[in-house]
Scaffold this motif. Structure first.
Motif, PDB file in Angstrom:
ATOM      1  N   UNK A  61       0.817  -1.240  -0.059  1.00 24.03           N
ATOM      2  CA  UNK A  61      -0.201  -0.209  -0.128  1.00 24.03           C
ATOM      3  C   UNK A  61       0.772   1.184   0.088  1.00 24.03           C
ATOM      4  N   UNK A  62       0.063   2.317   0.245  1.00 20.23           N
ATOM      5  CA  UNK A  62       0.711   3.823   0.169  1.00 20.23           C
ATOM      6  C   UNK A  62       1.154   4.195   1.492  1.00 20.23           C
ATOM      7  N   UNK A  63       2.192   5.069   1.685  1.00 26.12           N
ATOM      8  CA  UNK A  63       2.723   5.616   2.728  1.00 26.12           C
ATOM      9  C   UNK A  63       1.711   7.096   2.801  1.00 26.12           C
ATOM     10  N   UNK A 102       7.793   0.655   8.410  1.00 25.35           N
ATOM     11  CA  UNK A 102       7.358   0.093   7.228  1.00 25.35           C
ATOM     12  C   UNK A 102       7.037  -1.485   7.343  1.00 25.35           C
ATOM     13  N   UNK A 103       8.453  -2.005   7.712  1.00 25.54           N
ATOM     14  CA  UNK A 103       8.304  -3.584   7.587  1.00 25.54           C
ATOM     15  C   UNK A 103       7.241  -4.172   8.737  1.00 25.54           C
ATOM     16  N   UNK A 104       6.966  -3.248   9.903  1.00 29.89           N
ATOM     17  CA  UNK A 104       6.043  -3.932  10.825  1.00 29.89           C
ATOM     18  C   UNK A 104       4.616  -3.696  10.528  1.00 29.89           C
ATOM     19  N   UNK A 105       4.219  -3.264   9.208  1.00 32.19           N
ATOM     20  CA  UNK A 105       2.870  -3.029   8.780  1.00 32.19           C
ATOM     21  C   UNK A 105       2.584  -4.159   7.919  1.00 32.19           C
ATOM     22  N   UNK A 106       1.278  -4.453   8.069  1.00 32.33           N
ATOM     23  CA  UNK A 106       0.845  -5.500   6.975  1.00 32.33           C
ATOM     24  C   UNK A 106       1.064  -4.814   5.649  1.00 32.33           C
ATOM     25  N   UNK A 107       2.080  -5.341   4.837  1.00 32.33           N
ATOM     26  CA  UNK A 107       2.469  -4.672   3.532  1.00 32.33           C
ATOM     27  C   UNK A 107       1.328  -4.287   2.656  1.00 32.33           C
ATOM     28  N   UNK A 108       0.115  -4.795   2.694  1.00 34.81           N
ATOM     29  CA  UNK A 108      -0.954  -4.341   1.785  1.00 34.81           C
ATOM     30  C   UNK A 108      -1.638  -3.091   2.418  1.00 34.81           C
ATOM     31  N   UNK A 109      -1.330  -2.824   3.659  1.00 41.89           N
ATOM     32  CA  UNK A 109      -2.116  -1.584   3.965  1.00 41.89           C
ATOM     33  C   UNK A 109      -1.240  -0.265   4.037  1.00 41.89           C
ATOM     34  N   UNK A 120      10.267 -16.565  10.932  1.00 37.90           N
ATOM     35  CA  UNK A 120      10.942 -16.760   9.449  1.00 37.90           C
ATOM     36  C   UNK A 120      10.159 -17.520   8.414  1.00 37.90           C
ATOM     37  N   UNK A 121       9.684 -18.789   8.872  1.00 37.05           N
ATOM     38  CA  UNK A 121       8.962 -19.549   7.899  1.00 37.05           C
ATOM     39  C   UNK A 121       7.680 -18.555   7.313  1.00 37.05           C
ATOM     40  N   UNK A 122       7.299 -18.011   8.607  1.00 44.08           N
ATOM     41  CA  UNK A 122       5.958 -16.954   8.220  1.00 44.08           C
ATOM     42  C   UNK A 122       6.127 -16.036   7.192  1.00 44.08           C
ATOM     43  N   UNK A 123       7.446 -15.189   7.591  1.00 45.56           N
ATOM     44  CA  UNK A 123       7.729 -14.586   6.249  1.00 45.56           C
ATOM     45  C   UNK A 123       7.779 -14.942   5.039  1.00 45.56           C
ATOM     46  N   UNK A 124       8.603 -16.157   4.682  1.00 46.75           N
ATOM     47  CA  UNK A 124       8.800 -17.009   3.638  1.00 46.75           C
ATOM     48  C   UNK A 124       7.488 -17.317   2.922  1.00 46.75           C
ATOM     49  N   UNK A 125       6.625 -17.628   3.805  1.00 44.85           N
ATOM     50  CA  UNK A 125       5.318 -18.146   2.938  1.00 44.85           C
ATOM     51  C   UNK A 125       4.428 -17.334   2.316  1.00 44.85           C
ATOM     52  N   UNK A 126       4.499 -16.101   2.577  1.00 49.69           N
ATOM     53  CA  UNK A 126       3.809 -14.868   1.867  1.00 49.69           C
ATOM     54  C   UNK A 126       4.547 -13.754   1.746  1.00 49.69           C
ATOM     55  N   UNK A 127       5.650 -13.884   1.960  1.00 43.92           N
ATOM     56  CA  UNK A 127       6.622 -12.743   1.833  1.00 43.92           C
ATOM     57  C   UNK A 127       6.089 -11.438   2.572  1.00 43.92           C
ATOM     58  N   UNK A 128       6.040 -11.634   3.968  1.00 40.11           N
ATOM     59  CA  UNK A 128       5.453 -10.755   4.974  1.00 40.11           C
ATOM     60  C   UNK A 128       6.441 -10.655   5.936  1.00 40.11           C
ATOM     61  N   UNK A 129       7.433  -9.498   6.066  1.00 39.51           N
ATOM     62  CA  UNK A 129       8.381  -9.191   6.949  1.00 39.51           C
ATOM     63  C   UNK A 129       7.653  -8.897   8.197  1.00 39.51           C
ATOM     64  N   UNK A 130       6.328  -8.335   8.417  1.00 42.84           N
ATOM     65  CA  UNK A 130       5.719  -8.249   9.516  1.00 42.84           C
ATOM     66  C   UNK A 130       5.511  -9.270  10.648  1.00 42.84           C
ATOM     67  N   UNK A 131       5.742 -10.871   9.864  1.00 41.30           N
ATOM     68  CA  UNK A 131       5.622 -11.649  10.678  1.00 41.30           C
ATOM     69  C   UNK A 131       6.942 -11.714  11.730  1.00 41.30           C
ATOM     70  N   UNK A 132       7.873 -11.392  11.058  1.00 42.22           N
ATOM     71  CA  UNK A 132       9.246 -11.205  11.778  1.00 42.22           C
ATOM     72  C   UNK A 132       9.136 -10.086  13.029  1.00 42.22           C
TER      73      UNK A 132
END
Ligand code: ARG
Length: 575
Positions: free
Chosen positions: A366-368, A430-437, A505-517
C-alpha cells in the motif's frame, strides 16, 4: 524448531486417518492462552466429521496413538483433549531446555537450513531513474531487501534484481529540456538537480503545448531506435543517475546481485512480439498488437500503433531472460498495488506461453500516507525526497540521544549510532505493517522507545548486552557451555519464544511478509522484559541458574540482532 517437530510427530499418525495429512498439520498452532498449553491442534473437528465420528473420539484416538511415540513422550509433559475436540499440547521443560542448549551453540540459532532450497528471483526497488529517489521508492526497496535477506538465511538461492526504469519517457522529456535549456554549469555542479529542472520544464511546457509533447515523444523514440545523438546523451546522463541511486542504497544498506534495467532488454522486444504472434497469443487491434484474455475487456498492449514497445513487452523479455539465466522456482515482483492489473495480465500471458511451474508473485504493498491520510507530500504538495526523509530521521534520532542525560554513547559513536537508530526506525515502521495496508508516516511514532518500534528492539538488545559487560562475562563462553534449567514461568515463556524464531521466519517466507518477523521480535522483547523483571540474572542464587539465565540472555540478544538484521536493521551496543 518446535512446530516442525510437533508436525513430525503427528504426520505419521494423521496419515493413518487421511491421505492429506499436510492439510491437517496446518491446523496446529500456538495456544492463544498459555493456561491451556503451549500449542494446540484443531484438526480433530474436521477430521472427525470426515470419519463420521465424534471429534472428541477422534482426538482421543490420536492422543492414544501419540502416546506410543517415544519422541512425543520426551517432548510433551501432557496432552489434553478439550472442548469439542481440541488437543492442547504442553511441552516438557527438559525438552525445551535441551533444544535451547542446541540453539545457543548454533550459529543459526537453531533455525535449520531449507531441506529443499529454492531459487528466487526478486525484482524490487526498480525506480524510474533520472529523478531523485523519493518516498515512493521506500516500500519496494525495504520490503524487497528484507524478503531477500530472510529467504537467503533460510537457505534459499536468491537473485536480487533491480529492474530500473532507465528507458522510459522521462528521457525524452529530459532530452527536450537538455536541447533547449541546459545550464552546463549547473549540470556540472549537481547533475541530478539539473536533470530534474529540465524534466520539470518539459513537463510544464507539455501540459500547455501539444507540439512540445510530440517533440518529447519523438526524443524517446529516437533513443529507442538507437539515434547516436540521443544514445550518447543517455550514456552521458546514466552514470549520474546510477550514482544517485547508489548513494541512496548505501545509506539504506541495500545491494543487488543484478541491475538489469529496462534498457538492457531493448534489443529483445521485437522478438517478444514476434513470439506472441507466432503462438497466436497476440493479435492486431486498431493498429496495436495486443494480447486478449477471456472474460476481460482490456487487453495487454505489447506494441503501439506507432511501433513503440511497452512496459509489458519489457517485462516479458525480462521474464524470458530470467528463466534462461537463473531458472528460478519463483519470481517475486515487489511493486506497488496499483500495478496489480499489469501483473495479472503479465502472469496470464506467461501461463498461456506454457510456463506452468514457475511461481509468479506480485508482492504488492500500500501507500505511505501523511498525517492527513492522503499520500505523503511536502507542505507545498511536492514529492518528499528520500534524502531529506533519511536526514530528518537520523537528525531526530541524534536529538533524542542528546536529550537523554544518562546516555553512555561515546561522542565518536554518536554519528553511527544516530544513523542506525534513525534509518532503523524508518525501515521498521514500514516492515512492521501488513504490507498491503496504507500507513501514516510519523517520525514521533517510529522513533518512540515504547511500543513496536526499532528503537524499542535496539534498546532491548543493548540492555541485554550490558548485562554481560556489567557482570564481566563472555557471552560466547556462557552460551557454549551452560546447561539450561527452566523453573519460573516467565523463564519458560521466554525459552519457548526463543525456539519460535524459525517459525516466524517461515511465516515471512510463506507469503513474503516481514511483519511476521517484527511481530515475533516484539513478542520476544516483551517476554524478555517479563523474564528480566521476575528472574534475577547476575544475582541469581546459584551459579548454575545464573549461567542458564545468561545463556537465555545471550540467545535473546543474538535472536534480536539476527532478526533485526533480516529486516535490514543494525543493532547498537549502547543507547
Ligand atoms: N519502474 C517501475 C515503476 O517505477 C517498477 C518496475 C517494477 N518491476 C517490474 N518488473 N515491472 O513503476
Amino acid at each position: 524448531m518446535i512446530l516442525s517437530t510437533i508436525e513430525h510427530v503427528f504426520r505419521p499418525i494423521l496419515s493413518r486417518y487421511t491421505d492429506t495429512p499436510e492439510k491437517f498439520l496446518g491446523m496446529i498452532s500456538r495456544c492463544a492462552d498459555a493456561k491451556f498449553g503451549d500449542y494446540q491442534a484443531n484438526f480433530a473437528m474436521p477430521l472427525g466429521k470426515i470419519l463420521g465420528e465424534k471429534p472428541r473420539d477422534t482426538a482421543q484416538k490420536i492422543l492414544n496413538d501419540v502416546c506410543e511415540n517415544p519422541l512425543a513422550e520426551k517432548m510433551f509433559e501432557k496432552i489434553d483433549v478439550a472442548g469439542p475436540g481440541f488437543l492442547n499440547l504442553t511441552l516438557r521443560a527438559e525438552w525445551v531446555a535441551e533444544q535451547l542448549e542446541c540453539a545457543a551453540r548454533d550459529e543459526r540459532l537453531g533455525v535449520p537450513s531449507a531441506a529443499d532450497p529454492k531459487t528466487y528471483v526478486i525484482d524490487y526497488s526498480s525506480p524510474n531513474v533520472a529523478k531523485p529517489m523519493h518516498v515512493g521508492h521506500i516500500r519496494s526497496t525495504i520490503i524487497g531487501d528484507s524478503v531477500c535477506r530472510t529467504l537467503r538465511f533460510l537457505g534459499h538461492h536468491v537473485v536480487s534484481d533491480n529492474h530500473l526504469g532507465d528507458w522510459g519517457t522521462q528521457f525524452g522529456m529530459i532530452f527536450y529540456g537538455w536541447k533547449h535549456y541546459l545550464d552546463e554549469k549547473k549540470f556540472e555542479e549537481n547533475p541530478i538537480m539539473e536533470l530534474l529542472r529540465l524534466y520539470r520544464i518539459a513537463r510544464e511546457e507539455m501540459d500547455s503545448n501539444e507540439s512540445v509533447a510530440d517533440e518529447c515523444r519523438r526524443e524517446t523514440e529516437r533513443l529507442h531506435a538507437g539515434d547516436p545523438e540521443n544514445l550518447a546523451l543517455w550514456n552521458r546522463i546514466m552514470p549520474h543517475c546510477l550514482a544517485e541511486i547508489d548513494r541512496a542504497y548505501a545509506r539504506l544498506d541495500i545491494s543487488f546481485d543484478e541491475t538489469h534495467g529496462e534498457s538492457f532488454y531493448n534489443d529483445r522486444l521485437p522478438g517478444v512480439v514476434q513470439l506472441l504472434k507466432e503462438k497466436g497469443l497476440a493479435v492486431e487491434s486498431n493498429g496495436a498488437v495486443c494480447v486478449f484474455f477471456e472474460g476481460r475487456e482490456t487487453p495487454m498492449i505489447v506494441q503501439k500503433k506507432d511501433g513503440a514497445y511497452l512496459y509489458a513487452t519489457t517485462d516479458l523479455a525480462t521474464f524470458f531472460y530470467r528463466m534462461e539465466n537463473f531458472n528460478p522456482d519463483a519470481i517475486l515482483y515487489v511493486v506497488d498495488h496499483r500495478q496489480s492489473e499489469h501483473f495479472q495480465m503479465l502472469f496470464k500471458t506467461i501461463r498461456m506461453l506454457g510456463y506452468e511451474d514457475v511461481d509468479l508473485r506480485h508482492v504488492s504493498f500500500g501507500t505511505i500516507l501523511g498525517e492527513d491520510r492522503t499520500p505523503f507530500k511536502t507542505r507545498s504538495g511536492e514529492t518528499v525526497g528520500l534524502d531529506g526523509l533519511l536526514d530528518e530521521a537520523v537528525e531526530r534520532a541524534r536529538a533524542a540521544i542528546l536529550q537523554n542525560p544518562t546516555t553512555t554513547i561515546a561522542p565518536e559513536d554518536l554519528d553511527e549510532t544516530s544513523r542506525r537508530i534513525g534509518i532503523g526506525a524508518l525501515k521498521y515502521a514500514d516492515l512492521s505493517q501488513n504490507r498491503e495496508s496504507d500507513y501514516i508516516f510519523s517520525y514521533d511514532k517510529m522513533l518512540s522507545l515504547n511500543g513496536n518500534t526499532a528503537a524499542y528492539m535496539q534498546y532491548a538488545y543493548a540492555r541485554v548486552r550490558s548485562i554481560f559487560s556489567r557482570g564481566g562475562f563472555d557471552p560466547n563462553e556462557v552460551a557454549s557451555s551452560s546447561k539450561i534449567v527452566l523453573t519460573h514461568p516467565a523463564e519458560r515463556a521466554l525459552a519457548i519464544e526463543l525456539l519460535r524464531f524459525g517459525e516466524a521466519l517461515e511465516g515471512v517466507a510463506k507469503d513474503f511478509r516481514p511483519n511476521f518477523l517484527s511481530s515475533y521480535l516484539y513478542e520476544l522483547a516483551n517476554r524478555y522484559s517479563s523474564f528480566f523483571e521476575n528472574c534475577p540474572v547476575l544475582r541469581a542464587e546459584e551459579d548454575a541458574v545464573r549461567d542458564s539465565r545468561l545463556t537465555l540472555c545471550d540467545l535473546t540478544a543474538r535472536t534480536i540482532q539476527k532478526g533485526l538484521g533480516l529486516l535490514g536493521i543494525q543493532t547498537v551496543e549502547k543507547m
